[in-house]
Motif scaffolding. Structure first.
Motif, PDB file in Angstrom:
ATOM      1  N   ARG A 132      56.305 -89.755 -12.329  1.00  8.84           N
ATOM      2  CA  ARG A 132      55.294 -88.942 -12.012  1.00  8.84           C
ATOM      3  C   ARG A 132      55.491 -88.573 -10.527  1.00  8.84           C
ATOM      4  NH1 ARG A 132      51.353 -88.150  -8.412  1.00  8.84           N
ATOM      5  NH2 ARG A 132      50.945 -90.296  -8.216  1.00  8.84           N
ATOM      6  N   ASP A 133      55.116 -89.424  -9.541  1.00  5.07           N
ATOM      7  CA  ASP A 133      55.310 -88.841  -8.177  1.00  5.07           C
ATOM      8  C   ASP A 133      56.507 -88.576  -7.700  1.00  5.07           C
ATOM      9  OD1 ASP A 133      53.777 -88.104  -6.028  1.00  5.07           O
ATOM     10  OD2 ASP A 133      53.524 -90.183  -5.441  1.00  5.07           O
ATOM     11  N   GLY A 134      57.831 -89.311  -8.327  1.00  6.66           N
ATOM     12  CA  GLY A 134      59.130 -89.010  -7.994  1.00  6.66           C
ATOM     13  C   GLY A 134      59.547 -87.840  -8.637  1.00  6.66           C
ATOM     14  N   THR A 136      48.637-100.449  -3.054  1.00  5.93           N
ATOM     15  CA  THR A 136      48.989 -99.536  -2.083  1.00  5.93           C
ATOM     16  C   THR A 136      50.113 -98.414  -2.314  1.00  5.93           C
ATOM     17  OG1 THR A 136      50.356 -99.600   0.320  1.00  5.93           O
ATOM     18  CG2 THR A 136      50.727-101.379  -1.487  1.00  5.93           C
ATOM     19  N   HIS A 137      49.915 -97.445  -2.145  1.00  3.18           N
ATOM     20  CA  HIS A 137      50.646 -96.118  -2.295  1.00  3.18           C
ATOM     21  C   HIS A 137      51.266 -95.393  -1.141  1.00  3.18           C
ATOM     22  CE1 HIS A 137      51.608 -92.785  -5.347  1.00  3.18           C
ATOM     23  NE2 HIS A 137      51.618 -92.179  -4.188  1.00  3.18           N
ATOM     24  N   CYS A 138      52.453 -95.699  -0.842  1.00  2.82           N
ATOM     25  CA  CYS A 138      52.905 -95.085   0.265  1.00  2.82           C
ATOM     26  C   CYS A 138      53.775 -93.949   0.358  1.00  2.82           C
ATOM     27  CB  CYS A 138      53.218 -96.276   1.501  1.00  2.82           C
ATOM     28  SG  CYS A 138      52.008 -97.344   1.791  1.00  2.82           S
ATOM     29  N   HIS A 139      53.839 -93.030   1.221  1.00  2.00           N
ATOM     30  CA  HIS A 139      54.787 -92.078   1.397  1.00  2.00           C
ATOM     31  C   HIS A 139      55.476 -91.840   2.526  1.00  2.00           C
ATOM     32  CE1 HIS A 139      53.983 -89.244  -2.199  1.00  2.00           C
ATOM     33  NE2 HIS A 139      53.119 -90.068  -2.230  1.00  2.00           N
ATOM     34  N   ASN A 140      56.509 -91.811   2.701  1.00  3.03           N
ATOM     35  CA  ASN A 140      57.668 -92.198   3.602  1.00  3.03           C
ATOM     36  C   ASN A 140      57.625 -91.092   4.746  1.00  3.03           C
ATOM     37  OD1 ASN A 140      59.362 -94.434   4.462  1.00  3.03           O
ATOM     38  ND2 ASN A 140      61.347 -93.347   3.719  1.00  3.03           N
ATOM     39  N   GLY A 198      59.544 -88.808   0.324  1.00  2.00           N
ATOM     40  CA  GLY A 198      59.670 -89.651  -0.873  1.00  2.00           C
ATOM     41  C   GLY A 198      58.418 -90.749  -0.722  1.00  2.00           C
ATOM     42  N   ASN A 199      58.372 -91.694  -1.621  1.00  2.00           N
ATOM     43  CA  ASN A 199      57.703 -92.626  -1.769  1.00  2.00           C
ATOM     44  C   ASN A 199      58.293 -93.965  -1.361  1.00  2.00           C
ATOM     45  OD1 ASN A 199      56.740 -90.598  -3.730  1.00  2.00           O
ATOM     46  ND2 ASN A 199      55.387 -92.101  -4.185  1.00  2.00           N
ATOM     47  N   THR A 200      57.704 -94.833  -1.563  1.00  2.00           N
ATOM     48  CA  THR A 200      58.105 -96.224  -1.136  1.00  2.00           C
ATOM     49  C   THR A 200      59.187 -96.715  -2.158  1.00  2.00           C
ATOM     50  OG1 THR A 200      55.880 -97.078  -0.546  1.00  2.00           O
ATOM     51  CG2 THR A 200      57.582 -98.859  -1.023  1.00  2.00           C
TER      52      THR A 200
END
Ligand code: KIV
Ligand code: ZN
Length: 525
Positions: A18-20, A205-209, A241-243
């Motif tokens: 999804r987010d990726g 927790t949903h973190c972006h980089n 990107g994401n974690t």
């Protein structure tokens, strides 16, 4: 200290699909999504966010199919804060053994301004939509998008509303990668302390980089009480990107002494998933990427190589096999000593006598002077060359000149050595690479189909080396040819020729179709 059953469980929520997949250019086909979902399920991911069902027919179908095929993982579909999105998400995930609806709305001042909702109006919307989702599904996740830039009082207020409306997981997204570890922890602690009912739900927790802190921010949130980490394979995701799943999972494992939590992930499946995601998304993993980068377990300096050979723990905090890498990957370079070369060759199956090793060592040093890193294939070729007198390469590029520019057709002029005899030819093409490949085809006619042609710059700058890889298929035999050169066209032609040379070798060793059988996982499951 190792993870054990008495430790608190941290749930791994993977949003690669999804987010990726939202990352520009990372689009995957339907079958690729099914394959990745099944690998994630097998690896022990607790929740797979399979897509955004309202976004397209394709997303809907993928989420539905993944739900039907799910074995252990919970399957989650994303929905904005409206009934239509939520109904569509439910339609897609309802087939799963364990379905979840994930609904969200942007709660920070900047995000509230877009639908032009007052704080009260937004609070009411959250109450209605979470209630609606909960009437459809027992397992509802709610996210205040841009939580880390939302006023704390308002964040506490909306989280309380979502919990009262039935959300079972509250996700705290750092949507723009803005927070830092202490703040990430502080927000979770604040919510646990101030929000009634917070102890009855799971915080995620949903973190972006964007500032390179996604992994640290996620782990800090866990220390503060979050029990679900949202992440993607290889850190795939929009912008920076994401974690990265592999980073948080391995950090929890390696530093279990200070992070006493366990996950359900079979870490030995990480490398395979990383490679598959990289291939299907077309997003190359940077060589120095933590855990899964090509160099993550390589040791080039003489001191490091010597240390690793004596006691691997001197320079490795985790074992390559922990992530599913079987071979020890000491990269050979000009600083490598005789002991490292002997060990590497042994690993490759060559047990050389001292005098042979000396000869090979001299040639290896000459090669290492020209090439920064000497790979296994280089060594195999070098030793084979030493033992069988130039039996390796049928085709060798001797000379290449190209004419490129705005006015086509582009031209190439080539001398190709075939079985030791030089052949000269020129050809035109649609671009210099095409022209050069046409030269090869004319001099060495073949049926191999070029399936993949990829060019990557090793470093930044216009003088960077290009690494080129090509995948060739001939009667079911698949080979990859690679090469690197500061001239992209030379690297391309050398990679092509390298692939053709491998096909020559494969023709004598395998039956047509062998490779198709062994790589059948790339086909539709
Ligand atoms: O980054 C984000 O805020 C998101 C939400 C949809 C959870 O991906
Ligand atoms: Zn996100």
């Amino acid at each position: 200290m190792a993870q054990n059953d008495s430790q608190d469980r941290v749930f791994i929520f993977d949003t690669t699909l999804r987010d990726g997949e939202q990352s520009p250019g990372a689009t995957m086909t339907h079958n690729e999504k099914l394959e990745i979902a099944s690998l994630l399920d097998e690896m022990g991911v607790d929740v797979i966010e399979a897509g955004f069902p309202i976004a397209s027919e394709g997303d809907f179908n993928a989420v539905s199919e993944i739900s039907k095929r799910s074995v252990n993982s919970t399957i989650c579909g994303l929905a904005r804060a409206n009934f239509k999105d939520i109904d569509r998400a439910w339609e897609a995930v309802k087939h799963a053994k364990s379905p979840r609806i994930h609904t969200f709305i942007g709660t920070s001042p900047l995000h509230r301004a877009i639908p032009n909702l007052t704080m009260d109006e937004m609070a009411e919307r959250i109450h209605q939509t979470v209630t609606h989702a909960r009437n459809l599904c027992d397992n509802v996740q709610w996210s205040p998008m841009d939580a880390t830039r939302t006023e704390h009082d308002y964040l506490c207020r909306v989280v309380e509303i979502a919990i009262k409306a039935g959300a079972t997981t509250i996700n705290i997204p750092d949507t723009v990668g803005y927070t830092y570890p202490m703040e990430s922890a502080k927000i979770i602690r604040m919510l646990l302390e101030r929000v009634p009912g917070a102890d009855e739900i799971i915080f995620a927790t949903h973190c972006h980089n964007d500032l390179g802190m996604a992994t640290a921010n996620s782990l800090a949130a866990v220390e503060a009480g979050a029990r679900q980490i949202e992440c993607t394979i290889n850190g795939l995701g929009e912008r920076a990107g994401n974690t990265a799943l592999e980073e948080v999972v391995m950090a929890l494992r390696v530093r279990n002494d200070i992070l006493p939590f366990r996950t359900g992930i079979d870490t030995t499946k990480i490398m395979h998933l990383s490679r598959r995601v990289s291939t299907v998304s077309g997003f190359v993993v940077q060589p120095n990427k933590a855990i899964v980068g090509k160099n993550a377990f390589l040791h080039e300096s003489g001191i490091h190589q010597d240390g690793v050979l004596k006691n691997v723990e001197t320079f490795e905090i985790m074992r390559p096999e922990d992530i599913g890498l079987t071979a020890k990957n000491i990269v050979m370079g000009k600083h490598s000593g005789r002991a490292a070369l002997r060990s590497k060759l042994k690993e490759l199956g060559f047990d050389l006598a001292d005098n042979q090793l000396n000869d090979v060592f001299v040639r290896f040093k000459a090669l290492a002077d020209r090439k920064k890193e000497v790979y296994d294939e280089d060594l195999v070729a070098l030793v084979a060359d030493e033992q069988t007198n130039d039996a390796y390469d049928t085709l060798v590029l001797k000379k290449l000149r190209v004419i490129s520019g705005t006015d086509g057709p582009q031209e190439a002029d080539m001398i190709l050595t075939i079985d030791g005899v030089d052949h000269h030819i020129d050809a035109t093409g649609d671009g210099p690479v095409d022209a050069a490949f046409n030269c090869v085809k004319q001099l060495w006619p073949h049926q191999a189909r070029l399936q993949v042609y990829q060019v990557h710059a090793v470093t930044q700058g216009t003088d960077a080396q290009a690494t080129v890889s090509v995948r060739l298929e001939e009667e079911g035999r698949i080979v990859t040819g690679t090469s690197a050169d500061t001239d992209t066209i030379v690297a391309s032609v050398k990679a092509y020729i390298n692939g053709l040379n491998r096909l020559v070798v494969r023709r004598t060793k395998s039956a047509p179709g062998d490779d198709l059988k062994s790589v059948s996982y790339t086909d539709a499951p």
